[in-house]
Design an enzyme around this catalytic site. Structure first.
Site, PDB file in Angstrom:
ATOM      1  N   GLU A 135       0.583  -1.350  -0.641  1.00  0.00           N
ATOM      2  CA  GLU A 135       1.535  -1.690   0.419  1.00  0.00           C
ATOM      3  C   GLU A 135       2.028  -0.465   1.185  1.00  0.00           C
ATOM      4  O   GLU A 135       1.966  -0.434   2.407  1.00  0.00           O
ATOM      5  CB  GLU A 135       2.733  -2.451  -0.163  1.00  0.00           C
ATOM      6  N   ASP A 149       1.081  -3.930  -5.018  1.00  0.00           N
ATOM      7  CA  ASP A 149       2.410  -3.996  -4.404  1.00  0.00           C
ATOM      8  C   ASP A 149       3.376  -3.379  -5.417  1.00  0.00           C
ATOM      9  O   ASP A 149       3.639  -3.961  -6.467  1.00  0.00           O
ATOM     10  CB  ASP A 149       2.799  -5.455  -4.120  1.00  0.00           C
ATOM     11  N   ILE A 185       6.675  -2.726  -5.411  1.00  0.00           N
ATOM     12  CA  ILE A 185       7.869  -3.554  -5.644  1.00  0.00           C
ATOM     13  C   ILE A 185       7.758  -4.763  -4.727  1.00  0.00           C
ATOM     14  O   ILE A 185       7.850  -4.634  -3.501  1.00  0.00           O
ATOM     15  CB  ILE A 185       9.183  -2.816  -5.313  1.00  0.00           C
ATOM     16  N   ASP A 186       7.551  -5.911  -5.298  1.00  0.00           N
ATOM     17  CA  ASP A 186       7.579  -7.112  -4.464  1.00  0.00           C
ATOM     18  C   ASP A 186       8.976  -7.701  -4.597  1.00  0.00           C
ATOM     19  O   ASP A 186       9.445  -7.962  -5.716  1.00  0.00           O
ATOM     20  CB  ASP A 186       6.532  -8.132  -4.907  1.00  0.00           C
ATOM     21  N   THR A 197      11.423  -6.191  -2.276  1.00  0.00           N
ATOM     22  CA  THR A 197      12.175  -4.958  -2.016  1.00  0.00           C
ATOM     23  C   THR A 197      13.579  -5.269  -1.492  1.00  0.00           C
ATOM     24  O   THR A 197      14.545  -4.591  -1.844  1.00  0.00           O
ATOM     25  CB  THR A 197      11.409  -4.066  -1.015  1.00  0.00           C
ATOM     26  N   ASP A 214       0.655  -9.063  -1.632  1.00  0.00           N
ATOM     27  CA  ASP A 214       1.574 -10.082  -2.163  1.00  0.00           C
ATOM     28  C   ASP A 214       0.784 -11.197  -2.851  1.00  0.00           C
ATOM     29  O   ASP A 214       1.335 -11.962  -3.634  1.00  0.00           O
ATOM     30  CB  ASP A 214       2.371 -10.748  -1.027  1.00  0.00           C
TER      31      ASP A 214
END
Ligand code: IPD
Length: 494
Positions: free
Chosen positions: A81, A101, A103-104, A106, A231
């Site tokens: 990402e 990803d 931190i999905d 955020t 994602d």
């Protein structure tokens, strides 16, 4: 593509076993960092819109995951990402590719809303092989491997078998855009599903975790426009392995790069949802560099990931064979050196030809100049000084010794003034940084009012004291000015 042992396939546990294990371990490690950072103060920047946020923890976690994977699997490709946000292309080739990803969720992370995850997907020949998603605060590790089922902390996952939209709990996410047309379409899609009788539509702020809820049967469907391949990659394997369906919002097969998805426990449900939706066009992940609202943070923080390939000279221990190789990381250099010198042993030590200094860390490797002469020592071999060696280690370039960067950032997107970070980096390895915090407009106003009210209070008290003092002085003066009456003579007897 068939996995070779260098690619990370372990013979016993099936194809890509080693990669899967690495992904699970990294997700847990990353999760620990995120859990700790959740309650701390964060440096927040915006990306494609004011609602598309990124923090230094996103960058840090992504760097950790990519560096580790790049070292272990140097021939693999990566889509991540924050690297994509910094301009890296998102192209899914047949090569083994990691889709990350860091931190999905955020936005949740920024607000300390405890629904955040790390997501690591892995594809080979453009087909998703496995996915790992770690719910950082609830410490739940969701995994799915093609043909081998989906699990959450070891418990098998199973989607719901609901086919009737009027009995469904549907999940969605808003996506990054907030322009009136997008919002109108987003709300109208929600309305269409509610009008069709869906029991509810939920938005939890993390598309990967919403998709994991679907995989575990806690919801019946999911749809979204504006989510990215990072994602979706890991979650897709988990849902499919839990018995669910993941497709394009047109009803056709899923296209990982198309930024849109419908997923459900059953095909019937997925088709019903797809039919109800109006398309919101977000473009494709593989067709554009993401455009930014303007933030310098990403550049400064991503610098360590962007090492270009550089030329080196490598020789065997007696200098009888010498080759040229290019590499951007120590691991890549080692792999290519073994190939170039046709050394079969994996256990070797890399040293500077000049003085035998062991090159064993990535940080040290990155300080070496172009065309540094290196020597490979196999087990039992020792470095010996060469008669006429060519100067090996070039001193680091002068401009690389120290670098000062100024980075304006906002702790909160609503801050008007923001903060200034001054960071001095030495040898591209050590850095000291100092943050000068400037409060936002509201905080500034609050401090000003506090100061004014305190000043007013103190002035008032001073006036009261002065007044009392003046009154006392006046009273004394008056007393002295008015002659006091003579005392009466007493009448004595006798
Ligand atoms: C986002 C979240 C959000 C969804 C966005 C995603 P991020 O991921 O999952 O819920 O609406 O489409 O991009 O930016 O937090 O990694």
């Amino acid at each position: 593509m068939k996995p070779s042992s260098e690619d990370g396939a372990a013979q016993a546990g099936g194809p890509w076993e080693e990669c899967f294990e690495a992904a699970a371990q990294l997700a847990l490690r990353a999760g620990q960092i995120i859990r700790k950072a959740l309650s701390e103060e964060k440096r927040v920047s915006t990306k494609t819109s004011a609602a598309d946020l990124v923090t230094e923890t996103d960058h840090m976690v992504e760097a950790l995951i990519l560096q580790e994977l790049q070292q272990r699997f140097p021939s693999h490709r990566f889509i991540a990402e924050e690297a994509a946000a910094a301009g890296a292309k998102c192209v899914l080739t047949p090569s083994p590719t990691w889709i990350v990803d860091p931190i999905d969720g955020t936005c949740n992370f920024v607000h300390r809303f405890p629904t955040v995850a790390v997501s690591i997907g892995f594809a080979v020949n453009q087909e998703l092989e496995f996915g790992v998603i770690y719910h950082c605060t609830e410490e739940r590790l969701y995994t799915g491997r093609r043909g081998r089922g989906a699990f959450c902390n070891g418990q098998r996952l199973r989607v719901s078998g609901e086919t009737d939209l009027s009995k469904a709990l549907v999940l969605t996410e808003i996506g990054p855009r907030r322009d009136p047309t997008t919002l109108k379409l987003f709300l109208s899609n929600m309305e269409r599903l509610l009008r069709a009788g869906a029991h509810g539509v939920r938005v939890i702020g993390s598309s990967t975790l919403a998709l994991c809820h679907l995989a575990s049967g806690a919801a019946d469907a999911y749809y979204q426009f504006g989510l990215h391949c990072w994602d979706l990659a890991a979650a897709t394997v988990i849902i499919r392995e839990a018995g669910g369906v993941v497709m394009d919002t047109s009803g056709g097969p899923l296209d990982l790069m198309s930024c849109r998805v419908v997923a459900a426990g059953t095909r019937e449900m997925a088709v019903l949802i797809a039919q109800a939706l109006q398309t919101i066009n977000y473009g494709r992940d593989d067709e554009r560099p993401l455009t930014f609202m303007g933030s310098q943070t990403k550049k400064v923080l991503l610098t360590p990931l962007m090492h270009p390939a550089r030329p080196f000279r490598v020789s065997n221990h007696d200098r009888s064979s010498r080759r040229g190789v290019t590499a951007s990381s120590l691991q890549e250099l080692l792999t290519k050196t073994l190939d170039a010198l046709v050394i079969a042993s994996g256990l070797v030590t890399l040293v500077l030809e000049e003085d035998g200094t062991v090159v064993d860390t990535e940080a040290f490797f990155q300080t070496l100049g172009d065309n540094t002469h290196l020597m490979v020592l196999e087990k039992g071999q020792k470095w010996t000084p060469g008669g006429t060696y060519i100067p090996a280690r070039q001193p680091p370039k002068r401009q690389g010794i120290a670098r000062v960067t100024f980075d304006l950032y906002k702790l909160n997107p609503k801050d008007v003034i923001g903060c200034l970070n001054v960071k001095a980096t030495m040898y591209e390895m050590y850095s000291v940084s100092y943050d000068i915090r400037c409060p936002g407009l509201k905080a500034l106003l609050r401090s000003l009012l506090w100061f004014l009210s305190h000043t007013a209070q103190m002035t008032g008290q001073c006036l009261v004291h002065t007044g009392t003092y003046m009154l006392r002085v006046l009273a004394d003066t008056e007393e002295r000015a008015v002659p006091s009456p003579r005392p009466r003579r007493g009448i004595t007897s006798g």
